[in-house]
Design a protein around this motif. Structure first.
Motif, mmCIF file in Angstrom:
data_model
loop_
_atom_site.group_PDB
_atom_site.id
_atom_site.type_symbol
_atom_site.label_atom_id
_atom_site.label_comp_id
_atom_site.label_asym_id
_atom_site.label_seq_id
_atom_site.Cartn_x
_atom_site.Cartn_y
_atom_site.Cartn_z
ATOM 1 N N SER A 167 5.063 -6.057 -0.925
ATOM 2 C CA SER A 167 3.718 -5.722 -0.386
ATOM 3 C C SER A 167 2.853 -6.746 0.232
ATOM 4 N N ASP A 181 4.859 1.187 3.031
ATOM 5 C CA ASP A 181 4.821 0.415 1.585
ATOM 6 C C ASP A 181 5.463 1.484 0.629
ATOM 7 N N GLU A 182 6.637 1.584 0.320
ATOM 8 C CA GLU A 182 6.972 2.704 -0.648
ATOM 9 C C GLU A 182 6.201 4.000 -0.524
HETATM 10 MG MG LIG Z 1 4.290 -3.423 -3.714
#
Ligand SMILES: [Mg+2]
Ligand SMILES: Nc1ncnc2c1ncn2[C@@H]1O[C@H](COP(=O)(O)OP(=O)(O)OP(=O)(O)O)[C@@H](O)[C@H]1O
Ligand SMILES: Nc1ncnc2c1ncn2[C@@H]1O[C@H](COP(=O)(O)OP(=O)(O)OP(=O)(O)O)[C@@H](O)[C@H]1O
Ligand SMILES: [Mg+2]
Lengths: 229, 234, 368, 229, 368
Positions: free
Chosen positions: E38, E157-158
């Motif tokens: 991240s 991000d995910e």
């Molecule tokens: Mg993360």
């Protein structure tokens, strides 16, 4: 800046009155803020309007209504007098007036804080066996601490500045009910009293400033403690 | 020379409300009155208030205005007088003697309501009386000083205070109190209500109003409210 | 200790009509999103006041709309682990854990708290605030918190759903240890069948607000009729096996009624019973016993039934000794092999294709 | 209940003053609330204390300070007069006084609301290309609407009740600067004026009540609109 | 269009030192929790102001600590899909989607918005508020929102981590369609290798704040050295295959360099290239060509290398034509089969054991 003994007394009294006004009204303000934020009931908007009343009415009117209610011959006053609680011409009356004038400010700050607390946390506490009181004391209260603090500062500042309702309700008795604003007012009544008034005004500003600075510092700590920052 | 479409603005002491309205009855121009405390009015006048005529409750603030050149020279006159009285709630018994002991006994732990003894005119006169009458040292700890004389009257009328020092004019209009002692006017400075034209504003109409207020019909209207007429036009 | 739930509740749009029973051990609630799983659990906890019905736990009526009984949540002594943790942000981990105990008549059992702290690996976290914990740590604390209020029943609503695989793996052994260490019944909501297979004794499948299947987890999961409910990729049998021996090369011999398997990573002691999950898609069939394959796990089986789905696949129900296995192969292969009920053949289970997550300890009361 | 023309004028003036006071000070209150909630800078606590000042000082003092500043002989007043802007003894001055007295209340409510907005949403808007102004207008502002509403109600109620600063700054001229509280004050100055005072007090309570009722209703709508309820 | 990132940033406790390059197509960032994924993505977006370093996108310097360059996030024109959605709660779905366009110099392309609405199945949701959307719906809207601001680079991000399997399956085809419909490079953070294998052209593995492996996704995933990084159960090869034909029984023939496979559920047209993921644990080896098995997918392979891990398993790198496969078998089996580099044998891939999620469309620019 040197002060007359009477002025020191007024400062000390203002502090005493303001601190007590905040301390005593805070629990009620918290209860009211919680009620208005969390419960729906018929007449809620009316209750909210009632809470705002001291803001709307000229302070003199509020003072007059206080006199009618809590005076020695007032409906509630007579009954309280039997219990040994007297407001008339006492510093307690000044505290009552200040508390009532600051109440709407405190309630609003606390209400906004309660509205920001996730009710799911209270639900979680409920499944852990916490009754309504325990939930409130252990979960809601700590989480609304910043709002309570904000409300207390507003209430304290208001109490330091309250004048109209106080003087109408409990007059201006040095050492009993002569707070800083009453003393300032008295100065302003005579030509040339401005310097005295300004001296006392600076004093009360300094006190309020101190309170605000302390509250800002506390707010940071509280925010850190409850994991907001 | 006043005409109906003209307006005079009067800044008057709040205690004149009612009486002043009655007194301007019959004046041809429109009279607008802004009521307030004498000190506030005086300061406002020096800050450019739209006042044509000031009508205060004591001489001190009028002196202050005069010193600052805020008044039209030679227009100041004392229009009214008043008297101080000691009042008690309506049902209270009469007072036998005005001695420290008798008064303290009557107060019985209660308070003597009085206008602020440093700032409010009625309070200043009252303090003077108490001092010259030798009552001040004993009574001083028993005072409840108020923001204005009306608040003192209300405290007595509500029975919150057993005694109060107020104007005779106020006591007259309040059924909740009875006069238990009329203060000897010799024991304090004369109670006067001075009026004057404001420099730079007070025109002919205001001058006419000032004259009107000194004349018998207006003076009678004031007298009806308990004020003491003073106003023979100089 | 048994739980009976019979409730009806109308939400705008959906009506729930749930009738379920749960006994000792772990009862899993499985079903697609919106099936009513959380609503069922909320009704049991008392957070959802159903329109009508009855909920009875161990003989005590918690809710009965006819008799106007409604025990408030705080009085039910039912632990609840929420999907989103719901830790109290202003309290330390230790204070969060101790929270429930102050309302339990017996108070806090310090020894238990101590044991649980070690069991769940929370020792180093005790003085931290929840805000700085990772997702897996949060759920472990939530578990401890619910547990330490000494519940009569433990509800877990997708406690692992918010976690990624590594964090799931990290927390799973704790769940198993907890289950094995207690006689408190557990209701476990999940839509992950690997989790369900690993943990559950009983399984209830919800769909559209109703319970459509229920029974022993092994039975429900090996039932080809469950296949459309649980999904092609997740279907498979759950078997009980006994650990026979551990070999020096890291493999363990496990005995099924139909033969022996060699599996890696089994930690249970010889004699213990473990649970295995064999996904239907991980079973290969062969008419003749295959040789020379890298898999050591070949069981002689008998075809019990074949179920043809909509796609190119066929579900084959197999009997291996006393156990039922499920295989999913292509229709083409089934045709070429001429598979039919009663046919004997061999099932190849690649040892390493049995997911580690599917090997569980068998349930049984013990003390933590 | 019948009202004299002068009383109607006082009611109308109070409404005008209060509405303008709130409308004009709201943007500043929002900016200040945002600043105190979101930015850390040296002297922040001092600024916060300064904002609280009108609460602490007796209103009469605030009124005098206004008069000294904006009066015909005041530093700012003389300069503004050249631009044709006059506050002293005008209804605009009453609005200014009311705005200043209500400012701390509005700022606090808005500050609490800003503190409750998740900065991550503003970050998200930033990655979508929104500059500081756009982020504030499009994201923060709608989300703090309940706090702004609460602040506006407090400010309005305060403005309806403001007296001390107003009468000191703009006097009590019927039809021009006489607000409801000033009219009530005038009534209370003579014996027997209570009934008139009570009539006007009821009027101002009714107005404030209406404002609070409307705000409670609006608050519900806003909460629904931003997905909080 | 290429991206170069070289940054160093010290957090209390951890120091990141990241050096990565990304080009056309999808670059996956993989790594354990806390690896710095991240942080990397935040630095690219401008939300993290790194202590020092340089970030250059398509020739434009976005950040250069030496030259004191720092383009604010709002000016970078980089789309960001956050793990937690971060939809604006007060705006309707449509207004959320349109949000970015008002800052793009070209404004909103209504036709594009229309196409995207259909592509992501959002038509029925346009007037709803985010609060009432399910998790999967939220992420689809977040995707559309980031996309419609016409970014030069898309960061994710995910985006699927908060979703359960069924919801992931629901959103995945949309991601693929988006990828195939655009030439905008995508950085995709995930710790789910099935996702990575299905989507990514390139793969960067982070660990402890550093990039430890990077390259073509196929190469990295087939590298036995990646095994400890990606985990035993997730290791496996990614292969490119060409669709040859679809059979009436629902199976499709796919051609690899080393032979043909028959797989169900392939929708790509004959001639298209698809990506397959073959988990190491789903590959069985046999010295002789097995016969009579229910699996149709047997490839002749050559052992390239054996890697012995800490446990009872062995990773076997296999060559099948031009492709590399990975198999994980027990050490015992490897011993019995006398496997050694250079040895020829056969790999059995159960058709149905190839996860549906691993079959992707090959990347290639097209217009939405
Ligand atoms: Mg993360
Ligand atoms: N407060 C509510 N108001 C309206 N409908 C609701 C409410 N709570 C639940 N529902 C509806 O009831 C149904 C069941 O919801 P529930 O949360 O029990 O599902 P679930 O099985 O837990 O789903 P998930 O797997 O998504 O958590 C859903 O259709 C949901 O929309
Ligand atoms: N604001 C911060 N303050 C202190 N440490 C931080 C901060 N942000 C990140 N870190 C640390 O930097 C490291 C990398 O964090 P990052 O969020 O980039 O990891 P990640 O790879 O995205 O992990 P995850 O998979 O859990 O999202 C972690 O050790 C984290 O604790
Ligand atoms: Mg649910």
């Amino acid at each position: 800046m040197t002060l007359e003994p009477q002025e020191w007394a007024a400062l000390a009294l203002s502090l005493k009155v303001s601190v007590w006004a905040v301390l005593v009204s805070l629990p009620f303000a918290v209860a009211m803020g919680w009620l208005l934020a969390r419960r729906d009931f018929p007449g809620k908007a009316w209750l909210s309007a009632l809470v705002h009343l001291p803001l709307v009415l000229p302070p003199v009117v509020t003072g007059y209504l206080l006199l009618l209610t809590f005076g020695a011959n007032g409906a509630v006053g007579r009954w309280l007098a039997d219990l040994g609680i007297v407001f008339a011409f006492r510093w307690t009356g000044a505290a009552l007036a200040a508390a009532i004038m600051g109440f709407p400010l405190m309630v609003r700050a606390i209400r906004l804080a309660v509205e920001a607390v996730d009710p799911k946390l209270e639900e979680a506490a409920e499944t852990l066996g916490a009754g309504a009181v325990a939930r409130f004391v252990l979960i809601t209260l700590p989480l609304i601490a910043p709002g309570i603090l904000a409300g207390a500062v507003l209430g304290f500042a208001k109490a330091m500045g309250e004048f109209g309702a106080t003087i109408t309700f409990v007059a201006n008795i040095p050492g009993q009910t002569q707070t800083l604003p009453s003393a300032i007012y008295a100065f302003l009544q005579v030509p040339g009293g401005e310097t005295g008034a300004i001296r006392l005004a600076i004093l009360s500003v300094a006190v309020a400033l101190g309170a605000v600075l302390i509250s800002e510092w506390l707010a940071r700590r509280v925010a850190r403690r409850i994991g907001r920052a | 020379p006043a005409r109906a479409e003209e307006t005079v603005t009067v800044f008057a002491a709040a205690s004149l409300r009612g009486a002043l309205e009655a007194a301007v009855e019959g004046f041809p121009a429109r009279v607008v009155v802004s009521y307030g405390g004498s000190g506030v009015l005086a300061r406002q006048v020096t800050q450019g208030a739209p006042a044509d005529l000031v009508f205060l409750a004591n001489a001190v603030w009028m002196d202050w205005l005069e010193e600052r050149g805020a008044l039209v020279p030679d227009t100041r006159r004392d229009l009214l007088g008043n008297a101080l009285v000691l009042v008690a709630p309506a049902g209270a018994p009469a007072l036998d003697a005005v001695t420290p002991a008798a008064l303290v006994a009557r107060l019985d732990g209660g308070r003597l309501a009085i206008g602020n003894t440093l700032g409010v005119p009625a309070g200043i006169y009252g303090r003077e009386w108490l001092t010259t009458a030798g009552l001040w040292p004993e009574l001083r700890p028993h005072l409840a000083e108020t923001e204005n004389v009306r608040a003192a009257l209300a405290l007595v009328a509500r029975g919150e205070a057993p005694l109060g020092v107020v104007y005779a004019s106020d006591a007259e209009a309040e059924p909740g109190v009875r006069v238990v002692h009329a203060v000897d006017p010799a024991l304090h400075a004369p109670i006067v209500y001075p009026a004057a034209l404001v420099a730079g504003r007070g025109g002919p109409v205001a001058r006419a109003l000032l004259a009107h207020l000194s004349e018998p019909p207006a003076q009678a209207a004031f007298a009806a409210q308990g004020f003491r007429p003073l106003g023979a036009t100089p | 200790m048994s739980l009976t739930v019979d409730i009806r509740h109308a939400f705008p749009g959906v009506t729930l009509d749930l009738s379920v029973r749960a006994g000792q051990g772990v009862t899993a609630i499985f079903g697609p999103s919106g099936a009513g799983k959380s609503s069922l659990v909320n009704a049991i906890a008392g957070l959802l006041h159903a329109d009508e019905g009855r909920i009875v736990l161990a003989g005590e009526t918690l809710f009965d709309s006819a008799a106007r009984v409604y025990v408030p949540p705080a009085k039910r002594r039912i632990g609840y682990v929420f999907q989103d943790g719901r830790l109290f942000p202003h309290l330390s981990v230790a204070a969060n854990m101790r929270f429930g105990a102050r309302f339990a008549p017996e108070g806090l059992d310090r020894a238990e708290m101590d044991r649980l702290t070690d069991l769940l690996g929370l020792r180093a976290l005790l003085h931290r605030k929840p805000g700085s914990l990772s997702g897996g740590e949060k759920q472990r604390v939530a578990l401890a918190r619910a547990w330490l209020c000494r519940p009569r029943l433990l509800l877990m609503d997708e406690p692992l759903a918010a976690l990624d695989e590594p964090r799931k793996d990290e927390i799973f052994p704790y769940l198993e240890r907890l289950r094995d260490a207690t006689s408190v019944p557990i209701i476990y909501v999940s839509h992950n069948l690997a989790e369900v297979a690993r943990l559950a004794d009983d399984l209830i499948v919800l769909q559209d607000g109703r319970a459509v299947l229920s029974g022993r987890a092994e039975t429900v999961l090996s039932d080809p009729k469950a296949l459309p409910l649980v999904g092609v990729r997740e279907a498979g049998a759950v078997l009980q096996a006994r650990v026979v021996e551990h070999d020096a090369d890291g493999l363990s011999r496990l005995r099924l009624s139909g033969g022996d398997l060699w599996l890696p990573g089994v930690s249970a002691a010889p004699g213990a019973t473990v649970r295995l999950r064999v996904l239907a898609q991980d079973v290969l069939l062969s008419r003749d016993r295959p040789s020379g394959l890298s898999s050591q796990n070949i069981l002689p089986v008998t075809v019990e039934a074949l179920f043809r789905g909509a796609g190119p696949g066929v579900a084959v129900k197999l009997r291996a000794g006393e156990d039922t296995l499920l295989a999913r192969i292509t229709a083409r292969a089934a045709g070429e092999m001429q598979l039919a009920p009663g046919q004997d053949c061999f099932a190849v289970l690649n040892a390493i294709s049995i997911p580690r997550g599917s090997i569980g300890h068998a349930a049984g009361p013990a003390s933590i």
